[in-house]
Design a protein around this motif. Structure first.
Motif, short mmCIF file in Angstrom:
data_model
loop_
_atom_site.label_atom_id
_atom_site.label_comp_id
_atom_site.label_asym_id
_atom_site.label_seq_id
_atom_site.Cartn_x
_atom_site.Cartn_y
_atom_site.Cartn_z
N ALA A 12 0.84 -1.21 0.00
CA ALA A 12 0.00 0.00 0.00
C ALA A 12 0.87 1.25 0.00
CB ALA A 12 -0.92 0.00 1.22
N ARG A 13 1.87 1.25 0.84
CA ARG A 13 2.77 2.41 0.91
C ARG A 13 3.42 2.66 -0.46
NH1 ARG A 13 6.05 5.35 4.49
NH2 ARG A 13 5.42 4.20 6.35
N LYS A 14 3.90 1.59 -1.08
CA LYS A 14 4.55 1.75 -2.40
C LYS A 14 3.57 2.34 -3.42
CE LYS A 14 8.12 -1.76 -2.16
NZ LYS A 14 8.25 -3.21 -2.11
N LEU A 15 2.35 1.83 -3.41
CA LEU A 15 1.35 2.30 -4.39
C LEU A 15 1.02 3.78 -4.15
CD1 LEU A 15 -1.05 -0.77 -4.40
CD2 LEU A 15 0.42 -0.03 -6.28
N LEU A 16 0.91 4.14 -2.88
CA LEU A 16 0.53 5.53 -2.56
C LEU A 16 1.67 6.49 -2.84
CD1 LEU A 16 -1.49 4.65 0.63
CD2 LEU A 16 -2.40 6.02 -1.25
N GLU A 17 2.87 6.05 -2.60
CA GLU A 17 4.02 6.96 -2.77
C GLU A 17 4.34 7.23 -4.24
OE1 GLU A 17 7.00 5.22 -0.20
OE2 GLU A 17 6.24 6.33 1.55
N LYS A 18 3.67 6.50 -5.12
CA LYS A 18 3.86 6.76 -6.56
C LYS A 18 3.22 8.09 -6.96
CE LYS A 18 3.75 2.11 -8.46
NZ LYS A 18 2.92 1.14 -9.19
N HIS A 19 2.23 8.52 -6.18
CA HIS A 19 1.51 9.75 -6.52
C HIS A 19 2.01 10.88 -5.64
CE1 HIS A 19 -1.33 7.15 -8.63
NE2 HIS A 19 -1.26 6.36 -7.57
N LYS A 20 1.87 12.10 -6.14
CA LYS A 20 2.36 13.25 -5.34
C LYS A 20 1.25 13.70 -4.40
CE LYS A 20 5.39 14.95 -8.94
NZ LYS A 20 5.46 15.86 -10.09
N LEU A 21 1.13 12.95 -3.31
CA LEU A 21 0.04 13.22 -2.38
C LEU A 21 0.52 14.09 -1.23
CD1 LEU A 21 -1.30 9.56 -2.26
CD2 LEU A 21 -2.35 11.47 -3.49
N HIS A 22 -0.31 15.03 -0.83
CA HIS A 22 0.05 15.85 0.35
C HIS A 22 -0.20 15.07 1.63
CE1 HIS A 22 -0.50 19.87 -2.00
NE2 HIS A 22 0.66 19.31 -2.19
N TYR A 23 -1.12 14.13 1.53
CA TYR A 23 -1.49 13.37 2.72
C TYR A 23 -2.07 12.04 2.28
CZ TYR A 23 -3.95 11.95 6.97
OH TYR A 23 -4.39 11.24 8.06
N VAL A 58 -6.91 10.23 0.83
CA VAL A 58 -5.76 10.93 0.25
C VAL A 58 -6.10 12.39 -0.02
CG1 VAL A 58 -4.95 8.81 -0.85
CG2 VAL A 58 -6.29 10.42 -2.18
N LEU A 59 -5.07 13.21 0.02
CA LEU A 59 -5.21 14.61 -0.38
C LEU A 59 -4.24 14.84 -1.53
CD1 LEU A 59 -6.41 17.45 0.13
CD2 LEU A 59 -4.53 17.87 1.73
N TYR A 60 -4.83 15.13 -2.70
CA TYR A 60 -4.01 15.41 -3.89
C TYR A 60 -4.27 16.85 -4.28
CZ TYR A 60 -2.16 15.24 -8.61
OH TYR A 60 -1.43 15.49 -9.75
N GLY A 61 -3.26 17.69 -4.25
CA GLY A 61 -3.50 19.12 -4.47
C GLY A 61 -4.44 19.60 -3.38
N ASN A 62 -5.59 20.15 -3.77
CA ASN A 62 -6.59 20.55 -2.78
C ASN A 62 -7.82 19.65 -2.78
OD1 ASN A 62 -5.27 22.91 -1.74
ND2 ASN A 62 -5.68 23.92 -3.70
N GLY A 63 -7.69 18.49 -3.39
CA GLY A 63 -8.85 17.60 -3.50
C GLY A 63 -8.72 16.37 -2.62
N TRP A 64 -9.78 16.08 -1.89
CA TRP A 64 -9.80 14.88 -1.04
C TRP A 64 -10.44 13.72 -1.79
CZ3 TRP A 64 -7.38 14.25 3.49
CH2 TRP A 64 -7.06 15.38 4.25
N ALA A 82 -9.47 6.01 -4.70
CA ALA A 82 -9.31 7.20 -3.86
C ALA A 82 -8.47 8.26 -4.59
CB ALA A 82 -8.66 6.84 -2.52
N VAL A 83 -7.38 7.83 -5.20
CA VAL A 83 -6.50 8.78 -5.88
C VAL A 83 -7.20 9.38 -7.10
CG1 VAL A 83 -4.35 9.03 -7.17
CG2 VAL A 83 -4.38 7.68 -5.08
#
Lengths: 462, 427
Positions: A12-23, A58-64, A82-83
């Motif tokens: 999960a961590r690897k998959l999430l860290e692929k995207h530029k997520l703020h949270y 997840v928070l991507y830019g200003n979108g949840w 989610a992404v």
């Protein structure tokens, strides 16, 4: 069934860290519960459940983006959902957002209970609940209906984010009774509720409490209607709990403030109540493990004690990490979700007024004509206007300091600011807590309060 | 899916077994302060099993479809005590297809467009109004039911809801308004937002009530709150059998005004709470609860119906009883026209706070009128600090008029109603 252990956190961590997520965070839960319900002489229902699932936020830019599933095998798919929606939201929204700094932690909190309810056999619990209902039903021929319910829920919760891994186990036990009496065409119903996280000891003294509830039901059977209007009211601890929760608590939730739906917006640092009023939200509740308690909120922030009002001054709102970021405050550990399938929002935990100095006897003596109110039934608030209502199942007429006669259930309504100013004194001891469930945003969470009595002048009663 | 469920059914060693499986996918778009904010997606599976060994019942739920949930239910049944009555489960039957339960799902982009319509319908800088909170939900579900008596039932449904909370601030005055619609097809969000805004702006400039009112008109929304919390539970057949209901021994007797004709209709085409079958597999029906003020029926599950020697009404909900769509027959005239002629001073109540604190066993209630107006001499003045109290059954015994426009309030299909026996306390 798939369990928390089958949730592949490293993947999960690897998959999430692929995207530029703020949270990002992942919450997972397994909950087992037992519910027993008896009605008069009959055991109506025993039900057990084992449920679980996880969510990704997840928070991507200003979108949840938030996605949840009951299938622990669907981690990759759920992350993708989610992404994807977060990216859509990021393009669509103009709200600038972020999260305040968290408190990274790697901890597992599994409390030792004096008496774990899972060590008590189902047969013993069944006998207790059925015995209580039968006893109540048979205690008087005017009692037509005695419902007793027991619920026990053990939640194993995991919170995993880019900075924390926190696990906690919460064991909720709750017992409730609803007693109805009827005589000569009149009906009356009273209730009792007790709950906490301290284990099976919650059921101690429950027989005595239900017996008291039966007596109260019979006492109020022939109660007259109370005269409506503005009166001096002595609200007991339970009533104070609902008042604080409804009148003040919801308006102090920072997400209500930010959405423009709170009358307390812009009031931090201002005097909103007399100096002898302090209001606290405490998710730790010390060793008591009251019904609204936890070790970490649903963003991994440790539970804490927060002064909302101190000596009449509004000190802080209740925050999650997003509202703390937007209002340049610190998270207060009030991000809560009903379950893994819900996104965390700002919620109260155990909310109460700090005890004062006055005795019940003295407070009563100040009432020329008014009411003593007990037995909170619930309440509701419109936090934008500060308009609220809370209801009592027991009302007693008080004249010249003397409690005269029982009256039919009443409600108090008013405006938050006005009513806070009308509190003339605060009792000197904490009374029995009132566990319950609070509804907000289609979610219910357990809450509690352990409050003193308060004397209110000129409250609107009906 | 039926193959898997029937396979599990065979593994049950109980005398009777029932398995309900619900698969659901939903998406909620949320907004705050005139902006969209985020989307929440949910994908769930829920399995509910009930078994009986003789008259002993065991219930278990899970998120997984496997043998463990059946074994658990059987273990619980063995530990349980006999129910006071148990007659079995409904047998295989034909279902009349209820229309309008399913419609196509909008895309995420279409949901965004609806959100913008909602925001656009409320936000108005000149008038000081803004959308405080928004929730738009689309969901689709599949319900499968099998039981040991041969029932194999399945249906697909969709549901859409729009919830708006709005605030207006102008010249030192403040008002707020909150409303929700739930429908089987995509609602007209733009029109809904306009209705909310109209009420929001009408509520600016509230004053205290200084005149004595002679009549209260409850709007469909206010009426739904009181019906739901202070009255309907008395129709629940389990409450009747257990002696908790006010309606024990009142069947076919006058209980309220003869103007009241009330129905529970689970087969209403496109009804918010409609379906083809209840949780026990009984076909949903259109039941007369009150006809011209006379109590005609309770709402039953299979076993309460058998116990009271009547037909099941399709209101089985888990191990209990639930309501479907509640319908009140409208009158022939507009309600305001109907009451205005007598020079009445009328309090029009559009929403209330605290209905859930009502005492169902007595129907006593004490609530706050959160959106209310004094109608006097052709004028409509918003009012604050007013409480309403009484016993709802007594209020329904003296109905002055029933309006002619039906509104769907989350499955309550109601007109407005004018009542006299409600106490009004003004602060």
């Amino acid at each position: 069934m798939p369990t928390l252990d089958s949730l592949k956190l490293n993947l999960a961590r690897k998959l999430l860290e692929k995207h530029k997520l703020h949270y990002w965070d992942i919450r997972a839960e397994e909950a087992s519960s037992t519910g027993i319900n008896a009605w008069n002489n009959e055991l109506r229902r025993i039900a057990q459940s084992l449920t679980g699932g996880f969510s990704v936020r997840v928070l991507y830019g200003n979108g949840w983006g938030f996605a949840a599933s009951t299938d622990f095998k669907k981690i990759a798919e759920t992350i993708q959902k989610a992404v994807k929606v977060a990216k859509v939201m990021a393009r669509a929204t103009k709200i600038k957002t972020g999260v305040a700094a968290g408190k990274p932690a790697r901890i597992k909190k599994v409390p030792k209970l004096k008496k774990d309810p899972r060590d008590v056999s189902l047969a013993e619990k069944r006998n207790l609940i059925l015995g209580l209902a039968k006893k109540a039903y048979r205690s008087d021929s005017r009692i037509k209906s005695a419902i007793v319910g027991y619920t026990e829920t053990v939640e194993n919760k995991l919170f995993f984010s880019y900075e924390s891994l926190v696990e906690q186990k919460l064991t909720y036990v709750h017992v409730g009774a609803r007693i109805m009496a009827s005589s000569k065409g009149k009906n009356e119903e009273q209730h009792y509720s007790k709950g906490g996280l301290a284990g099976y000891s919650v059921v101690e003294d429950i027989e005595e409490k239900i017996s008291e509830t039966c007596k109260k039901t019979l006492l109020f059977l022939n109660a007259e209607k109370a005269e409506g209007g503005n009166f001096t009211v002595l609200a007991n601890g339970e009533m104070t709990d609902v008042f604080i929760h409804e009148a003040l608590g919801h308006a102090s939730e920072a997400d209500n403030v930010l959405s423009g739906g709170s009358c307390l917006a812009g009031m931090i640092g201002k005097k909103i109540a007399p100096r002898y009023i302090s209001v606290i939200d405490d998710s730790t509740s010390g060793n008591r493990m009251d019904f609204g308690s936890y070790y970490f909120d649903d963003e991994g922030t440790p539970a804490q004690k927060t002064y909302i009002i101190k000596n009449g001054i509004l000190k802080t709102f209740l925050h999650n990490r997003e509202t703390a970021y937007k209002l340049k405050a610190k998270p207060t550990g009030n991000a809560r979700a009903q379950s893994f399938a819900h996104r965390p929002i700002v919620r109260m935990s155990n909310t109460y007024a700090e005890k004062g100095k006055d005795s019940i006897k003295n407070m009563l003596s100040k009432i020329k004509k008014g009411y003593l109110l007990k037995g909170a039934v619930g309440g509701q608030v419109d936090p934008a206007k500060g308009s609220f209502l809370f209801s009592a199942s027991e009302a007693y007429l008080v004249k010249k300091g003397q409690i005269e006669k029982p009256l039919r259930a009443v409600s108090i309504s008013g405006n938050i600011f006005e009513l806070l100013q009308r509190i003339v004194s605060v009792g000197n001891r904490y009374e029995e807590p009132w566990p319950g469930f609070c509804g907000k945003g289609n979610q219910r969470v357990p809450v509690n309060g352990r409050n003193p009595s308060v004397l209110i002048k000129g409250a609107l009663i009906s | 899916m039926f193959y898997q469920l029937k396979k599990l059914l065979k593994k049950s060693k109980a005398d009777y077994t029932e398995i309900n499986l619900l698969k659901s996918e939903s998406s909620e778009l949320i907004g705050e302060k005139n902006q969209v904010k985020g989307t929440n997606i949910l994908d769930t599976l829920n399995v509910f099993v009930r078994v009986w060994i003789g008259k002993k019942q065991g219930i278990a739920f899970s998120n997984s479809l496997n043998e463990d949930v059946i074994k658990k239910a059987v273990k619980i049944a063995k530990c349980s005590k006999e129910l006071e009555f148990f007659y079995g489960l409904p047998a295989r039957q034909k279902y009349k297809k209820v229309m309008g339960l399913y419609s196509s799902m909008p895309t995420e982009e279409e949901m965004l467009l609806l959100a913008k319509q909602a925001i656009g319908g409320i936000a108005d800088k000149k008038k000081g109004s803004y959308l405080s909170e928004l929730s738009l939900i689309k969901s689709s579900g599949q319900h499968f039911l099998v039981n040991s008596e041969g029932i194999e039932a399945a249906e697909k449904t969709t549901a859409f809801s729009a919830g708006i909370a709005a605030v207006a601030k102008k010249n030192g005055k403040i008002s707020s308004c909150e409303d929700t619609i739930v429908e089987r097809k995509l609602p007209n969000v733009a029109d809904f937002a306009k209705t909310v805004k109209k009420e929001l702006l009408a509520l600016l400039g509230v004053k205290k009530l200084k005149k004595k009112v002679t009549m209260i008109i409850l709007s469909p929304k206010a009426l739904a709150s009181l019906l739901g919390h202070a009255f309907l539970g008395n129709f629940n057949a389990i409450s009747v059998i257990k002696g908790r209901s006010l309606f024990v021994d009142k069947l076919n007797k006058q209980i309220v005004s003869e103007k009241i004709i009330l129905r529970d209709n689970g087969s209403l085409s496109g009804g918010t709470r409609s379906s083809n079958f209840d949780s026990e597999g009984t076909s949903m029906q259109d039941i007369a609860l009150i006809e011209k003020g006379m109590l005609r029926s309770f709402v039953h599950n299979y076993n309460t119906a058998r116990h009271l020697k009547t037909k099941p009404t399709g209101n089985g909900a888990g191990s209990g009883i639930g309501f479907s769509n509640i319908l009140l027959k409208p009158g022939k005239k507009d309600i305001i026209d109907n009451v205005a002629r007598n020079n009445e001073k009328v309090l029009l109540v559009n929403s209330i706070l605290g209905a859930h604190t009502a005492n169902e066993a007595t129907t006593a209630f004490s609530v706050k009128a959160n959106a209310a107006y004094l109608l006097d001499n052709g004028k409509k003045q918003p009012i604050k600090d007013v409480m309403l109290s009484g016993k709802f059954i007594e209020a329904l015994q003296d109905v002055a008029a029933i309006g002619n426009k039906i509104k769907n309030v989350c499955g309550f299909y109601l007109p407005a109603i004018a009542l006299r026996k409600i106490d009004v306390t003004a602060g």
